[in-house]
Write an enzyme that holds these catalytic residues in place. Structure first.
Site, PDB file in Angstrom:
ATOM      1  N   ARG A  32       0.776  -1.166   0.192  1.00  0.00           N
ATOM      2  CA  ARG A  32       0.027  -0.069  -0.059  1.00  0.00           C
ATOM      3  C   ARG A  32       0.655   1.230  -0.017  1.00  0.00           C
ATOM      4  NH1 ARG A  32      -5.148  -0.685   0.601  1.00  0.00           N
ATOM      5  NH2 ARG A  32      -5.794   1.216   1.258  1.00  0.00           N
ATOM      6  N   ASP A 134     -13.405   5.316  15.712  1.00  0.00           N
ATOM      7  CA  ASP A 134     -12.612   5.166  14.835  1.00  0.00           C
ATOM      8  C   ASP A 134     -11.432   6.084  14.950  1.00  0.00           C
ATOM      9  OD1 ASP A 134     -13.168   3.340  11.833  1.00  0.00           O
ATOM     10  OD2 ASP A 134     -11.520   5.058  11.780  1.00  0.00           O
TER      11      ASP A 134
END
Length: 265
Positions: A32, A134
């Protein structure tokens, strides 16, 4: 990416974004990162990291990409059906107002799905505690606004639920204010921040799979400790909580684990 360069990048990412990449599967993260650098317009990590340090929006986009926000309402419908018809009725028979945690909630589809089910099962007058957390502040901002969500992310929502809980705006859907008021959103880093406790249900789906085994085991132990005895952990469809002698979790169905009173003998 060479190992020596990856070590430098990991250290800088921790400094800039408070993401400890040592907890993530290295090959996956390196792929990534290589992709990010290739499309960033910078030829070296030194130049790209300097850019991130001086551009807050670019740093936020970098974090968004690394933390992988893929979700939708009622993702894996059969699992949510089991939660609706078996797990939640059992929990509601034990406690009228539930304490629920959606850990790694992304842009809010998961906790709002929980809020829909609880509204239908126990009525609007019963206010359950639904905490949604989150690490990604941008995702949390979207969640607090209630969207808007594209049609692809509400495809598993029935027409009746769409009409009752959402407002259509062209090709997107926004959660109605009453449902938004049933969820508390908060920034939280699973790897570093303390956990609350006494939860009846913890939902953490397709988050732990990105971590190395040692980190996974530590997180499952912390989730178990955050559940009340009899509480349930709901994980992703491909996740299997490892058997550990000190882990008081027993499998009750695919993706569902209940906390025992004490560890298994």
């Amino acid at each position: 990416m060479e190992d020596s360069e990856y070590t430098i990048v990991k250290r800088k990412v921790m400094e800039l974004a408070r993401l400890d990449l040592n907890n993530y599967k290295s090959r996956q993260v390196q792929r990534r990162l290589d992709s990010l650098l290739a499309r960033s317009g910078y030829s070296t990590w030194q130049a790209y990291l300097a850019h991130l340090q001086n551009d807050r929006d670019a740093l936020q986009a970098f974090k968004n990409y690394l933390t992988i926000n893929v979700t939708e309402f009622f993702r894996d419908p059969l699992k949510w059906e089991y939660l609706e018809k078996s797990v939640l009725p059992t929990l509601l028979s034990e406690r009228r107002r539930l304490r629920i945690w959606s850990a790694g909630c992304s842009h809010g589809a998961e906790p709002y799905t929980l809020a829909i089910l609880l509204d239908e099962l126990s009525g609007a007058a019963t206010r359950h505690h639904i905490l949604a957390t989150d690490i990604d502040e941008a995702m949390l901002a979207t969640a607090r606004r209630g969207g808007a969500y594209p049609a692809a992310e509400v495809k598993a929502v029935t027409p009746a639920r769409l009409a009752r809980y959402f407002e259509a705006q062209g090709d997107t859907y926004t959660v109605r204010p009453d449902l938004r008021g049933r969820v508390t959103f908060r920034a939280h880093n699973l790897l570093h921040d303390p956990f609350e406790g006494d939860f009846d249900l913890i939902v953490c789906r397709n988050v732990v799979i990105y971590f190395v085994e040692e980190t996974k085991r530590a997180l499952y132990q912390r989730f178990a400790q955050a559940l009340r005895p009899g509480g349930v952990l709901f994980v992703g469809g491909t996740e299997i909580v490892p058997a550990m002698p000190a882990l008081p979790l027993g499998n009750i169905a695919i993706s569902f684990y209940r906390r025992r009173e004490s560890p298994a003998p």
